[in-house]
Design a protein around this motif. Structure first.
Motif, PDB file in Angstrom:
ATOM      1  N   LEU A 215       0.847  -1.191   0.000  1.00 54.57           N
ATOM      2  CA  LEU A 215       0.000   0.000   0.000  1.00 54.57           C
ATOM      3  C   LEU A 215       0.884   1.242   0.000  1.00 54.57           C
ATOM      4  N   ARG A 216       0.569   2.150  -0.915  1.00 50.00           N
ATOM      5  CA  ARG A 216       1.346   3.384  -1.062  1.00 50.00           C
ATOM      6  C   ARG A 216       0.400   4.569  -0.992  1.00 50.00           C
ATOM      7  N   ILE A 217       0.744   5.551  -0.183  1.00 42.08           N
ATOM      8  CA  ILE A 217      -0.065   6.767  -0.110  1.00 42.08           C
ATOM      9  C   ILE A 217       0.756   7.940  -0.607  1.00 42.08           C
ATOM     10  N   LEU A 218       0.173   8.712  -1.512  1.00 40.16           N
ATOM     11  CA  LEU A 218       0.867   9.827  -2.143  1.00 40.16           C
ATOM     12  C   LEU A 218       0.298  11.153  -1.653  1.00 40.16           C
ATOM     13  N   THR A 219       1.170  12.006  -1.189  1.00 40.80           N
ATOM     14  CA  THR A 219       0.789  13.330  -0.721  1.00 40.80           C
ATOM     15  C   THR A 219       1.075  14.325  -1.841  1.00 40.80           C
ATOM     16  N   PRO A 220       0.112  15.189  -2.150  1.00 44.46           N
ATOM     17  CA  PRO A 220       0.353  16.148  -3.234  1.00 44.46           C
ATOM     18  C   PRO A 220       1.378  17.202  -2.847  1.00 44.46           C
ATOM     19  N   GLY A 221       2.406  17.319  -3.651  1.00 37.07           N
ATOM     20  CA  GLY A 221       3.430  18.325  -3.411  1.00 37.07           C
ATOM     21  C   GLY A 221       2.914  19.715  -3.705  1.00 37.07           C
ATOM     22  N   GLY A 222       3.484  20.688  -3.006  1.00 32.90           N
ATOM     23  CA  GLY A 222       3.130  22.073  -3.245  1.00 32.90           C
ATOM     24  C   GLY A 222       1.833  22.513  -2.596  1.00 32.90           C
ATOM     25  N   SER A 223       1.157  21.617  -1.858  1.00 34.93           N
ATOM     26  CA  SER A 223      -0.139  22.013  -1.296  1.00 34.93           C
ATOM     27  C   SER A 223      -0.344  21.602   0.159  1.00 34.93           C
ATOM     28  N   VAL A 224       0.689  21.072   0.789  1.00 33.68           N
ATOM     29  CA  VAL A 224       0.531  20.576   2.152  1.00 33.68           C
ATOM     30  C   VAL A 224       1.611  21.197   3.032  1.00 33.68           C
ATOM     31  N   ASP A 225       1.186  21.790   4.151  1.00 35.40           N
ATOM     32  CA  ASP A 225       2.185  22.377   5.041  1.00 35.40           C
ATOM     33  C   ASP A 225       2.882  21.267   5.834  1.00 35.40           C
ATOM     34  N   PRO A 226       4.078  21.541   6.375  1.00 40.16           N
ATOM     35  CA  PRO A 226       4.868  20.504   7.046  1.00 40.16           C
ATOM     36  C   PRO A 226       4.160  19.816   8.213  1.00 40.16           C
ATOM     37  N   SER A 227       3.409  20.553   9.017  1.00 43.45           N
ATOM     38  CA  SER A 227       2.745  19.903  10.151  1.00 43.45           C
ATOM     39  C   SER A 227       1.645  18.955   9.680  1.00 43.45           C
ATOM     40  N   MET A 228       0.927  19.336   8.620  1.00 47.35           N
ATOM     41  CA  MET A 228      -0.099  18.460   8.077  1.00 47.35           C
ATOM     42  C   MET A 228       0.553  17.221   7.443  1.00 47.35           C
ATOM     43  N   ALA A 229       1.639  17.424   6.711  1.00 50.75           N
ATOM     44  CA  ALA A 229       2.340  16.302   6.078  1.00 50.75           C
ATOM     45  C   ALA A 229       2.850  15.329   7.130  1.00 50.75           C
ATOM     46  N   THR A 230       3.359  15.854   8.235  1.00 53.42           N
ATOM     47  CA  THR A 230       3.837  14.996   9.323  1.00 53.42           C
ATOM     48  C   THR A 230       2.687  14.186   9.902  1.00 53.42           C
ATOM     49  N   ALA A 231       1.559  14.828  10.150  1.00 55.92           N
ATOM     50  CA  ALA A 231       0.396  14.125  10.700  1.00 55.92           C
ATOM     51  C   ALA A 231      -0.102  13.050   9.735  1.00 55.92           C
ATOM     52  N   ILE A 232      -0.144  13.364   8.445  1.00 55.08           N
ATOM     53  CA  ILE A 232      -0.578  12.394   7.441  1.00 55.08           C
ATOM     54  C   ILE A 232       0.356  11.189   7.447  1.00 55.08           C
ATOM     55  N   ALA A 233       1.652  11.444   7.407  1.00 54.40           N
ATOM     56  CA  ALA A 233       2.635  10.354   7.339  1.00 54.40           C
ATOM     57  C   ALA A 233       2.604   9.484   8.592  1.00 54.40           C
ATOM     58  N   ARG A 234       2.538  10.104   9.757  1.00 57.42           N
ATOM     59  CA  ARG A 234       2.494   9.324  11.000  1.00 57.42           C
ATOM     60  C   ARG A 234       1.231   8.476  11.065  1.00 57.42           C
ATOM     61  N   THR A 235       0.113   9.047  10.687  1.00 58.01           N
ATOM     62  CA  THR A 235      -1.141   8.294  10.680  1.00 58.01           C
ATOM     63  C   THR A 235      -1.057   7.125   9.712  1.00 58.01           C
ATOM     64  N   ALA A 236      -0.500   7.372   8.538  1.00 55.46           N
ATOM     65  CA  ALA A 236      -0.366   6.315   7.526  1.00 55.46           C
ATOM     66  C   ALA A 236       0.522   5.175   8.015  1.00 55.46           C
TER      67      ALA A 236
END
Length: 169
Positions: free
Chosen positions: A65-86
Motif C-alpha cells: 500500500l502506497r499513499i501519495l501526498t500532493p506536493g506544493g499544497s501541504v504544510d509541514p505539520s499536516m504532512a507529518t500528521a498524514i505520514a504518522r497516521t499512515a
C-alpha cells in the motif's frame, strides 16, 4: 501490476477499499492512492488511517500500500500528521506526487516524509512520482536523513511517466 485508486472515488473509503480488493484479486502487487486532501484539510487526518486499514483488509497482506501526498499544497505539520497516521495504519510506502509531471519535485515535502520514515526506523519505503530524473535529489536527501544503509532498491519506487504514458496509449 500497480493500480492508483481514488482519483475518481475521492474520500469514499468503502469504494476505495472495494476497488483495492478487486485489484488485489486481479493480481495487483501494489495499490496506491492519493491523500484525501479535502477531508484532511477539514481536520480529518484519521481518515488516512481508516483508508489504509480498509484497503489492507480488502487487499490483503501481500499487496503493498502506497499513499501519495500532493506536493506544493501541504504544510509541514499536516504532512507529518498524514505520514504518522499512515505508518501507524500499516502503509508500506509514503510518497509525493506533483500536479504536473514536469513540475519540480517538492523536496521540502520529501524531507518531511523521509523524516517521519526515520521515526519509523526506516520500515516504510518511499514512492517518487516524478520519474527517474528526480531520483538523484531524492537519493541525496534520503541518504542525509535516513543514512546510506536505507538507500536500497526495496525502499524506493519510481514512477517512470514516459513508460506509463506509452502504456496507457
Amino acid at each position: 501490476m500497480i493500480v492508483r485508486l481514488n482519483e475518481a472515488q475521492g474520500d469514499d473509503i468503502a469504494a476505495i477499499a472495494a476497488e483495492a480488493g478487486a485489484c488485489a484479486g486481479d493480481g495487483a502487487g501494489a495499490v496506491e492512492f492519493l491523500v484525501p486532501l479535502s477531508a484532511v484539510e477539514d481536520g480529518d487526518v484519521g481518515l488516512v488511517g481508516d483508508l489504509i486499514e480498509a484497503c489492507r483488509t480488502t487487499a490483503g497482506p501481500g499487496v503493498a500500500l502506497r499513499i501519495l501526498t500532493p506536493g506544493g499544497s501541504v504544510d509541514p505539520s499536516m504532512a507529518t500528521a498524514i505520514a504518522r497516521t499512515a505508518i501507524m495504519a500499516g502503509v508500506d510506502f509514503l510518497g509525493v506526487t506533483m500536479p504536473s509531471a514536469s513540475g519540480p519535485l517538492d523536496l521540502d515535502l520529501c524531507a518531511v516524509l523521509l523524516s517521519v520514515a526515520m521515526e519509523a526506523e526506516g520500515k516504510v519505503g518511499f514512492k517518487l512520482s516524478q520519474g527517474k530524473s528526480a531520483l538523484a535529489p531524492l537519493a541525496s536527501l534520503a541518504q542525509a536523513i535516513l543514512g546510506p544503509e536505507w538507500l536500497r532498491p526495496a525502499n524506493i519506487r519510481v514512477e517512470e511517466r514516459h513508460f506509463v504514458t506509452r502504456f496507457q496509449q
